[in-house]
Structure formats: structure tokens, C-alpha cells
Design an enzyme around this catalytic site. Sequence first.
Site, PDB file in Angstrom:
ATOM      1  N   GLY A   1       0.772  -1.239   0.000  1.00  0.00           N
ATOM      2  CA  GLY A   1       0.000   0.000   0.000  1.00  0.00           C
ATOM      3  C   GLY A   1       0.794   1.275   0.000  1.00  0.00           C
ATOM      4  O   GLY A   1       0.216   2.366  -0.108  1.00  0.00           O
TER       5      GLY A   1
ATOM      6  N   GLU B   1       4.199  -6.612   1.615  1.00  0.00           N
ATOM      7  CA  GLU B   1       3.729  -6.969   0.277  1.00  0.00           C
ATOM      8  C   GLU B   1       3.585  -5.728  -0.607  1.00  0.00           C
ATOM      9  O   GLU B   1       2.501  -5.458  -1.099  1.00  0.00           O
ATOM     10  CB  GLU B   1       2.362  -7.647   0.367  1.00  0.00           C
ATOM     11  CG  GLU B   1       2.283  -8.849   1.270  1.00  0.00           C
ATOM     12  CD  GLU B   1       0.854  -9.308   1.528  1.00  0.00           C
ATOM     13  OE1 GLU B   1       0.661 -10.498   1.750  1.00  0.00           O
ATOM     14  OE2 GLU B   1      -0.070  -8.463   1.502  1.00  0.00           O
ATOM     15  N   PRO B   2       4.650  -4.980  -0.823  1.00  0.00           N
ATOM     16  CA  PRO B   2       4.509  -3.790  -1.641  1.00  0.00           C
ATOM     17  C   PRO B   2       4.430  -4.135  -3.131  1.00  0.00           C
ATOM     18  O   PRO B   2       5.107  -5.053  -3.592  1.00  0.00           O
ATOM     19  CB  PRO B   2       5.810  -3.027  -1.352  1.00  0.00           C
ATOM     20  CG  PRO B   2       6.794  -4.095  -1.019  1.00  0.00           C
ATOM     21  CD  PRO B   2       6.022  -5.221  -0.375  1.00  0.00           C
ATOM     22  N   GLY B   3       3.597  -3.418  -3.847  1.00  0.00           N
ATOM     23  CA  GLY B   3       3.523  -3.581  -5.297  1.00  0.00           C
ATOM     24  C   GLY B   3       3.867  -2.267  -5.963  1.00  0.00           C
ATOM     25  O   GLY B   3       4.940  -2.066  -6.515  1.00  0.00           O
ATOM     26  N   ARG B   4       2.938  -1.316  -5.824  1.00  0.00           N
ATOM     27  CA  ARG B   4       3.073  -0.014  -6.465  1.00  0.00           C
ATOM     28  C   ARG B   4       4.402   0.680  -6.119  1.00  0.00           C
ATOM     29  O   ARG B   4       5.038   1.260  -6.993  1.00  0.00           O
ATOM     30  CB  ARG B   4       1.903   0.873  -6.005  1.00  0.00           C
ATOM     31  CG  ARG B   4       1.800   2.203  -6.709  1.00  0.00           C
ATOM     32  CD  ARG B   4       0.775   3.091  -6.020  1.00  0.00           C
ATOM     33  NE  ARG B   4      -0.481   2.413  -5.749  1.00  0.00           N
ATOM     34  CZ  ARG B   4      -1.506   2.359  -6.596  1.00  0.00           C
ATOM     35  NH1 ARG B   4      -1.426   2.946  -7.762  1.00  0.00           N
ATOM     36  NH2 ARG B   4      -2.617   1.726  -6.269  1.00  0.00           N
TER      37      ARG B   4
ATOM     38  N   ARG C   1      -6.411   3.055 -15.167  1.00  0.00           N
ATOM     39  CA  ARG C   1      -6.442   3.761 -13.888  1.00  0.00           C
ATOM     40  C   ARG C   1      -7.205   5.086 -13.907  1.00  0.00           C
ATOM     41  O   ARG C   1      -7.979   5.356 -12.987  1.00  0.00           O
ATOM     42  CB  ARG C   1      -5.022   3.950 -13.332  1.00  0.00           C
ATOM     43  CG  ARG C   1      -4.319   2.617 -13.034  1.00  0.00           C
ATOM     44  CD  ARG C   1      -3.021   2.789 -12.260  1.00  0.00           C
ATOM     45  NE  ARG C   1      -3.275   3.305 -10.932  1.00  0.00           N
ATOM     46  CZ  ARG C   1      -3.082   4.556 -10.545  1.00  0.00           C
ATOM     47  NH1 ARG C   1      -2.568   5.435 -11.381  1.00  0.00           N
ATOM     48  NH2 ARG C   1      -3.377   4.929  -9.334  1.00  0.00           N
TER      49      ARG C   1
ATOM     50  N   TYR D   1     -10.126   4.713 -11.314  1.00  0.00           N
ATOM     51  CA  TYR D   1      -9.841   5.319 -10.007  1.00  0.00           C
ATOM     52  C   TYR D   1      -9.763   6.840 -10.057  1.00  0.00           C
ATOM     53  O   TYR D   1      -9.272   7.454  -9.105  1.00  0.00           O
ATOM     54  CB  TYR D   1      -8.484   4.823  -9.470  1.00  0.00           C
ATOM     55  CG  TYR D   1      -8.280   3.338  -9.430  1.00  0.00           C
ATOM     56  CD1 TYR D   1      -9.146   2.517  -8.711  1.00  0.00           C
ATOM     57  CD2 TYR D   1      -7.198   2.767 -10.078  1.00  0.00           C
ATOM     58  CE1 TYR D   1      -8.926   1.148  -8.653  1.00  0.00           C
ATOM     59  CE2 TYR D   1      -6.968   1.393 -10.015  1.00  0.00           C
ATOM     60  CZ  TYR D   1      -7.844   0.588  -9.304  1.00  0.00           C
ATOM     61  OH  TYR D   1      -7.603  -0.755  -9.244  1.00  0.00           O
TER      62      TYR D   1
ATOM     63  N   CYS E   1     -14.433   3.307 -27.798  1.00  0.00           N
ATOM     64  CA  CYS E   1     -15.791   3.837 -27.834  1.00  0.00           C
ATOM     65  C   CYS E   1     -16.395   3.909 -26.435  1.00  0.00           C
ATOM     66  O   CYS E   1     -17.347   3.184 -26.111  1.00  0.00           O
ATOM     67  CB  CYS E   1     -16.642   2.963 -28.730  1.00  0.00           C
ATOM     68  SG  CYS E   1     -15.800   2.569 -30.264  1.00  0.00           S
ATOM     69  N   GLU E   2     -15.810   4.722 -25.588  1.00  0.00           N
ATOM     70  CA  GLU E   2     -16.299   4.939 -24.225  1.00  0.00           C
ATOM     71  C   GLU E   2     -15.883   6.339 -23.822  1.00  0.00           C
ATOM     72  O   GLU E   2     -14.735   6.734 -24.070  1.00  0.00           O
ATOM     73  CB  GLU E   2     -15.606   3.991 -23.216  1.00  0.00           C
ATOM     74  CG  GLU E   2     -15.817   2.533 -23.406  1.00  0.00           C
ATOM     75  CD  GLU E   2     -17.079   2.001 -22.735  1.00  0.00           C
ATOM     76  OE1 GLU E   2     -17.699   2.741 -21.940  1.00  0.00           O
ATOM     77  OE2 GLU E   2     -17.430   0.861 -23.027  1.00  0.00           O
TER      78      GLU E   2
HETATM   79  C1  LIG Z   1      -2.828  -5.380  -3.927  1.00  0.00           C
HETATM   80  C2  LIG Z   1      -2.263  -5.942  -2.695  1.00  0.00           C
HETATM   81  C3  LIG Z   1      -0.977  -5.566  -2.272  1.00  0.00           C
HETATM   82  C4  LIG Z   1      -0.143  -4.536  -2.966  1.00  0.00           C
HETATM   83  O1  LIG Z   1      -0.664  -3.256  -2.874  1.00  0.00           O
HETATM   84  P1  LIG Z   1       0.210  -1.982  -3.337  1.00  0.00           P
HETATM   85  O2  LIG Z   1      -0.651  -0.831  -3.062  1.00  0.00           O
HETATM   86  O3  LIG Z   1       0.475  -2.163  -4.801  1.00  0.00           O
HETATM   87  O4  LIG Z   1       1.459  -1.985  -2.554  1.00  0.00           O
HETATM   88  C5  LIG Z   1      -0.483  -6.191  -1.138  1.00  0.00           C
HETATM   89  N1  LIG Z   1      -1.203  -7.114  -0.460  1.00  0.00           N
HETATM   90  C6  LIG Z   1      -2.433  -7.487  -0.837  1.00  0.00           C
HETATM   91  C7  LIG Z   1      -3.155  -8.513  -0.044  1.00  0.00           C
HETATM   92  C8  LIG Z   1      -3.017  -6.913  -1.966  1.00  0.00           C
HETATM   93  O5  LIG Z   1      -4.242  -7.269  -2.325  1.00  0.00           O
END
Ligand SMILES: *Cc1c(COP(=O)(O)O)cnc(C)c1O
Length: 422
Positions: free
Chosen positions: A239, A273-276, A312, A316, A344-345
Site C-alpha cells: 500500500g 507486500e509492496p507492489g506499487r 487507472r 480510479y 468507444c467509451e
Molecule cells: C494489492 C495488494 C498488495 C499490494 O498493494 P500496493 O498498493 O500495490 O502496494 C499487497 N497485499 C495485498 C493482499 C493486496 O491485495
Amino acid sequence: MHEFKYVNNQLYCEDAQVGELAEEFGTPLYVYSYHTLVDHFMKLKNALHRLDPLICYSVKANSNLALLKALVDKGAGLDVVSGGELFRAQKIGCPAQRIVYASVGKTDHEIEEAINRRILFFNVESMAELENINRISARLNRVTQVAIRINPDVEPKTHKYITTGKLTNKFGIDFNSAARIFSLRNRLSNVKITGLHIHIGSQITESAPYIAAINKVTAFIAGLKKKGIELEYLNIGGGLGIVYDREKPQTAEQFARKVVPLLEKTGLRIILEPGRFIVGNSGILVTKVLYIKSTPKKKFVIVDAGMNDLIRPALYEAYHQILPTRTKNQGSGSEKVDVVGPICESGDFFAKARRLPKVKEGDYLAIMGSGAYGFSMSSNYNSRRRAEEVMVVKDKVFVIRKRETHQDLIDNETIPPFLLGL
Ligand SMILES: *Cc1c(COP(=O)(O)O)cnc(C)c1O
């Protein structure tokens, strides 16, 4: 820090000119900087070194195999949310003991697959799921490690569609129900509850919501301890927010300074669990200006990327900075435009009433910060082929996913014989 910058009026990704990449590989084109990706991972790892955490990159943010491999080689684990993501994790040789699996809707087949692969643990989102994992584990003659995903009911101050830790969200289990699960745990002899998990939302720019959530779970953990229940893991989810516009998100160091003391006290192995945070600013979407269209009310810049490539803004209301790939020989001055795709949106836009340098047909634009939830959320809507993806490493460029063909679009379709007059 990221590796997208202007040199002599040309936008570069590391040592490659983005305009030249667009010419060579065509558009729409996702361009990733290998060093930005790895830097962001290392920045977080270094900031948290005192905890020696397991950082499980969230595969759903961008699941390209090359990016996953680059991160796993640097010591990352992976956070998966489906059988497909587990398949990807296995394809790139991620050690199973560095894989955690979350999702409110894991199927029997997915659960069995993950148990057989011996992943570290499941993040469990309901009592019904826990009972199901127990049942499947019993059938496979296994004892499966799980973490209970807590919904700590905190406000992460982000967009409502990416808030996940309020009691009105479908995710996780409230504290009272979690306490009940722990009291019933001896009934479930084929699961071992070894951890707690929280993930309160995405694009969170302050540490206060994390602190609130961590304080709530650590109090809960202390309560468990009094009852003689010991855990091994605390997974604080992902997050962490990034800069898209004028946000001033916490840096990895600022985040660490706030949360490390709280987390150290738990004595538990910490998982993130970082993604973004890792992949967001490592990628851009490059698109070509097809037409300029003026209406009595507005000026539209129509580009060859669409909401199928990057959803996005539509989904969002997300802001993405848009930069021309060269700043010279541009028409003079700037103007307010809507940057829109060909789909077409009316939701097919990248920017509305945005002041941009004057652009003309044939120019390339870079939609910045598109590395996370860009390609991974892309689709074939309007029967558009999904974009090509390239990875830049200094002056070297690698195609990491080729552009789909028209044939790819129809490969899995069949016309019943009766419609063919057979
Ligand atoms: C989507 C998700 C993440 C990653 O979120 P980011 O905002 O991209 O860091 C981590 N854990 C869980 C369970 C998720 O669903």
C-alpha cells in the site's frame, strides 16, 4: 529517484531515448527501467534492514516474468492472489517458502495447487475459507500454515476503490471473529495459524494509518500471548504510496523510522507486500498522437493508447503526468486539452483539461508512473491487441512481452459447426 529524465530535450529511460524506442517497437509501448525497479526494492529493503523482513512483491501490480525474475534475484518473495500468479511465481523459480497467497475467493483447485507447491502460507480471509483449507489439507494429508487476515477498521485516506481495511470492505476478518477463530483452532487439526496479516489499502501516502493498524494488531497479539497463543509472522501488507502528481508520500526511511520500533517489539518475523512502491514509477506508457480535434467546447488530443492499455484514470480517477518525449520543435506555448484514447467509451481518457505543451500529430507522449496496475489490468476491449513491453538496462533494450497479434485475439474461439452450415 527514477531513471526517466530529459537530456538535450529528449526524454530518456536510463540511456535509451524514449522517442527512438517508440519508433523501433511501435506504440502503445510500455517501457520499464530495470534500475528504477531494483532501486525501489533495495531502498525499502535497506530502510527496514533492522527487521530483516521478507519483502513479497505483490505480483498483481505488474506480473511480467522479467520484472518478477529481476526482483526475486534480489531476494524478493512474491505475494500472489490467484493460481495464475502462482504459476508465474513458479515459472521464474521463486522459492516456494518466499510465496504468500491472499484472496477472498481462493478456489479448491488453487488451494490444492498452492499446498502441493509448499508455499510459506495462505493469508486467510474468512472462517469458511479456513475450514476449506483445513478440509483440503486433511485430504492431502498435510498441515498447512496460515495467517489470519485482520480487517483492522482503519481509514487509509486513499481513493474509495483502493481502501481495503475498513469494516465495510470485503477483505479480512474483524478482531472479534478472529478471536473466535483462535479459540476454535484446535478443532482444525490440518491448519496451523502462525501469523496475522493486514493490508489496509493502496496508494497510502502517510504513516499514520499504518501505525494505527499496527497498534491494533499488536494489542491483539499481546492478548493472544496471554492466552498462550504464540505466532511467528506478522504480515503488514503493501500500500505504500508513490508520486503521481503533487503527493508528498512518506519515503521508505520515514516509513521505517515510524514502524520499525513498533514491529521490532513484536519479536515476529515481518513480511511486507509492496507492489506499487516498487514498480509504479519504474514504467511508462508511450503513445502516439493520432489526431488533434477541436470542438466548440474543447480540444482533444487523440492518442493510440486506450483505457484497455491503462485503465487507472477511468477506474480510479487517477492522475498520471503526461510528458512529450521531446521538448524541442514543439509548437510554442501550452494549451488545455483532454488526452483521450480511440475506444468507444467516454471513460477512455488519460487527462482532462490538462495544460500540456502544444503537441501535433505524430508526436509521442509518455504517460508517467504507469508501471503498477497498468499492463496487468490491460484487456483486449475493442479487440485491441495488448501493448508491447520492453525493459531498458542502461543502453540495452529487451522485449519482455511482444505485441499481441490479431490471431492471438481469436485463438481460443470456435464457431459451432451448425453456424458454418455443417
Ligand atoms: C494489492 C495488494 C498488495 C499490494 O498493494 P500496493 O498498493 O500495490 O502496494 C499487497 N497485499 C495485498 C493482499 C493486496 O491485495
